[in-house]
Design an enzyme around this catalytic site. Structure first.
Site, mmCIF file in Angstrom:
data_model
loop_
_atom_site.group_PDB
_atom_site.id
_atom_site.type_symbol
_atom_site.label_atom_id
_atom_site.label_comp_id
_atom_site.label_asym_id
_atom_site.label_seq_id
_atom_site.Cartn_x
_atom_site.Cartn_y
_atom_site.Cartn_z
ATOM 1 N N ILE A 175 -5.381 -29.759 18.555
ATOM 2 C CA ILE A 175 -5.741 -31.345 18.763
ATOM 3 C C ILE A 175 -6.807 -31.700 17.729
ATOM 4 O O ILE A 175 -6.694 -32.683 17.066
ATOM 5 C CB ILE A 175 -6.400 -31.837 20.458
ATOM 6 C CG1 ILE A 175 -4.771 -31.716 21.152
ATOM 7 C CG2 ILE A 175 -6.669 -33.225 20.334
ATOM 8 C CD1 ILE A 175 -5.351 -31.694 22.446
ATOM 9 N N LYS A 209 -13.779 -31.320 33.214
ATOM 10 C CA LYS A 209 -13.149 -32.644 32.559
ATOM 11 C C LYS A 209 -13.512 -34.047 33.363
ATOM 12 O O LYS A 209 -13.722 -35.003 32.971
ATOM 13 C CB LYS A 209 -11.489 -32.472 32.410
ATOM 14 C CG LYS A 209 -11.003 -31.675 31.474
ATOM 15 C CD LYS A 209 -11.819 -31.736 29.850
ATOM 16 C CE LYS A 209 -11.391 -30.781 29.101
ATOM 17 N NZ LYS A 209 -12.060 -31.134 27.710
ATOM 18 N N VAL A 269 -0.130 -31.112 26.032
ATOM 19 C CA VAL A 269 -0.094 -31.322 24.459
ATOM 20 C C VAL A 269 0.498 -29.970 23.946
ATOM 21 O O VAL A 269 -0.081 -28.730 24.266
ATOM 22 C CB VAL A 269 -1.358 -31.828 23.671
ATOM 23 C CG1 VAL A 269 -1.288 -31.818 22.484
ATOM 24 C CG2 VAL A 269 -2.080 -32.771 24.505
ATOM 25 N N SER A 323 -9.232 -35.040 29.580
ATOM 26 C CA SER A 323 -7.748 -34.673 30.100
ATOM 27 C C SER A 323 -7.136 -35.378 31.342
ATOM 28 O O SER A 323 -8.284 -35.877 32.169
ATOM 29 C CB SER A 323 -8.059 -32.886 30.490
ATOM 30 O OG SER A 323 -6.849 -32.612 31.183
ATOM 31 N N ASP A 327 -21.039 -22.809 17.402
ATOM 32 C CA ASP A 327 -20.785 -22.303 18.654
ATOM 33 C C ASP A 327 -21.417 -23.513 19.593
ATOM 34 O O ASP A 327 -22.529 -23.746 19.677
ATOM 35 C CB ASP A 327 -21.087 -21.130 19.106
ATOM 36 C CG ASP A 327 -20.678 -20.909 20.456
ATOM 37 O OD1 ASP A 327 -20.399 -21.569 21.474
ATOM 38 O OD2 ASP A 327 -20.798 -19.581 20.716
ATOM 39 N N VAL A 328 -20.675 -24.469 20.141
ATOM 40 C CA VAL A 328 -21.226 -25.666 20.836
ATOM 41 C C VAL A 328 -22.105 -24.901 22.112
ATOM 42 O O VAL A 328 -22.764 -25.891 22.828
ATOM 43 C CB VAL A 328 -20.066 -26.681 21.341
ATOM 44 C CG1 VAL A 328 -19.675 -27.240 20.133
ATOM 45 C CG2 VAL A 328 -19.073 -26.156 22.222
ATOM 46 N N THR A 363 -0.102 -27.413 21.709
ATOM 47 C CA THR A 363 -0.973 -26.912 20.767
ATOM 48 C C THR A 363 -0.753 -25.305 20.737
ATOM 49 O O THR A 363 -0.460 -24.864 22.052
ATOM 50 C CB THR A 363 -2.241 -27.468 21.181
ATOM 51 O OG1 THR A 363 -2.921 -26.850 22.417
ATOM 52 C CG2 THR A 363 -2.452 -28.841 21.078
ATOM 53 N N ASN A 411 -14.296 -32.478 20.886
ATOM 54 C CA ASN A 411 -13.039 -31.802 21.191
ATOM 55 C C ASN A 411 -12.828 -30.538 21.644
ATOM 56 O O ASN A 411 -12.216 -29.956 22.469
ATOM 57 C CB ASN A 411 -12.079 -32.239 19.992
ATOM 58 C CG ASN A 411 -10.702 -31.440 20.226
ATOM 59 O OD1 ASN A 411 -9.760 -31.781 20.787
ATOM 60 N ND2 ASN A 411 -10.895 -30.040 19.334
ATOM 61 N N TYR A 470 -11.523 -26.152 35.421
ATOM 62 C CA TYR A 470 -11.284 -26.990 34.213
ATOM 63 C C TYR A 470 -11.241 -28.207 34.623
ATOM 64 O O TYR A 470 -11.975 -29.383 33.812
ATOM 65 C CB TYR A 470 -9.830 -26.439 33.738
ATOM 66 C CG TYR A 470 -9.267 -27.184 32.666
ATOM 67 C CD1 TYR A 470 -10.180 -27.049 31.196
ATOM 68 C CD2 TYR A 470 -8.326 -28.054 32.661
ATOM 69 C CE1 TYR A 470 -9.556 -27.707 30.283
ATOM 70 C CE2 TYR A 470 -7.819 -28.860 31.460
ATOM 71 C CZ TYR A 470 -8.627 -28.679 30.327
ATOM 72 O OH TYR A 470 -8.111 -29.550 29.401
#
Ligand code: NAD
Length: 262
Positions: free
Chosen positions: A20, A149, A178, A132, A53-54, A180, A80, A145
């Site tokens: 994405i 989100k 999605v 999401s 690296d976030v 991906t 993202n 997860y």
């Protein structure tokens, strides 16, 4: 129809080396933005790629400083970068919770925090978070997860309130499943990938997986100066999965199995 509404603007896309994020970089570039990709891995990309690296604040601040010194400004931030996690609340230990929260929630916090001083100088500042369907619908085996989100959705609304008077808009997109590399990896690991894919496709009312390009166009819309009155919103890109309640197909036999993957 080509829209060049981002001429002169500079955009940062985290996690833009794949899926994405790569499609978002293409969509913003197509509208005229100069794009920098922040990712923990390198990629064969036409855009400026900065290793970042976030989960590490030092790499985030360095990357944002490099973007502004190299490209002269910063107008658009797309948070993202994200990772998945499987299991119920009973399945994951604290370390796994903290690992996923660190990327999916704090990652967006760190990048936004570093970007804010620069966004305040932009006449068209926008942050778009990639959230999401898991934030708005209960999906099985996705406790960690989904919690991350859900936090991204609330963070989007809180940030929109905090920064609206500074001229910074904050929105998010809520994709369904999605197609991906992430989902392809999950499918490859399933016992029956073909059956699993069929179940995932059937879960979305429009009967197929969402494309990365469809998500990217929604992000580009929210990031665009043309959406200057849109802030604090969540735009679903999920084939109707969150909003629609369809009757089952005529034949019960035609109903595919429940998908295991989110
Ligand atoms: P992907 O795995 O194809 O790409 C994710 C990218 O993020 C990769 O390039 C990866 O290197 C990068 N990344 C991961 N951790 C990072 C970190 N700590 N620092 C910097 N970069 C990091 O995944 P995708 O399917 O393109 O997902 C992108 C986003 O979309 C994620 O936030 C995900 O939660 C969200 N999303 C995906 C789907 C889906 O079905 N694929 C659905 C809804 C939401």
């Amino acid at each position: 129809m080509e829209v060049r509404d981002m001429e002169g603007l500079v955009a940062v896309v985290t996690g833009g080396a794949s899926g994405i994020g790569a499609a978002i970089a293409d969509a913003l570039h197509a509208r005229g933005a100069r794009v920098a990709v922040l990712d923990r891995v390198g990629a064969d990309s036409p855009y400026r790629i900065l290793r970042c690296d976030v989960t590490r604040d030092d790499t985030v601040t360095t990357a944002i400083t490099d973007v502004v010194s190299g490209l002269g400004r910063l107008d658009i931030v797309v948070n993202n970068a994200g990772i998945g996690a499987v299991g119920t609340v009973a399945d994951n230990d604290d370390a796994e919770w903290l690992r996923v929260l660190d990327v999916n929630v704090l990652g967006a916090v760190r990048v936004s925090r570093a970007a804010l001083p620069h966004l305040r100088k932009s006449p068209h500042a926008a942050i778009v978070n990639v959230c999401s369907i898991a934030a708005t619908a209960g999906l099985p085996q996705r406790a960690v997860y989904s919690a991350t989100k859900g936090a991204v959705l609330s963070l989007t609304q809180a940030m929109a309130a905090d920064h609206v008077r500074e001229g910074i808009r904050v929105n998010c997109v809520n994709p369904g499943t999605v197609d991906t590399p992430w989902v392809q990896r999950l499918l490859a690991a399933a016992d029956d990938p073909v059956r699993e894919r069929t179940a995932l496709e059937a879960r979305q009312p429009h009967g197929r997986l969402v494309t990365a390009q469809e998500v990217a166009h929604a992000v580009a819309y929210l990031a665009s100066p043309l959406a200057a009155s849109t802030t604090g919103t969540a735009l679903a890109v999920d084939g109707g999965m969150a909003a629609l309640r369809l009757r089952p197909p005529a034949s019960a036999d035609a109903q595919p199995a429940q998908p295991i993957l989110a």
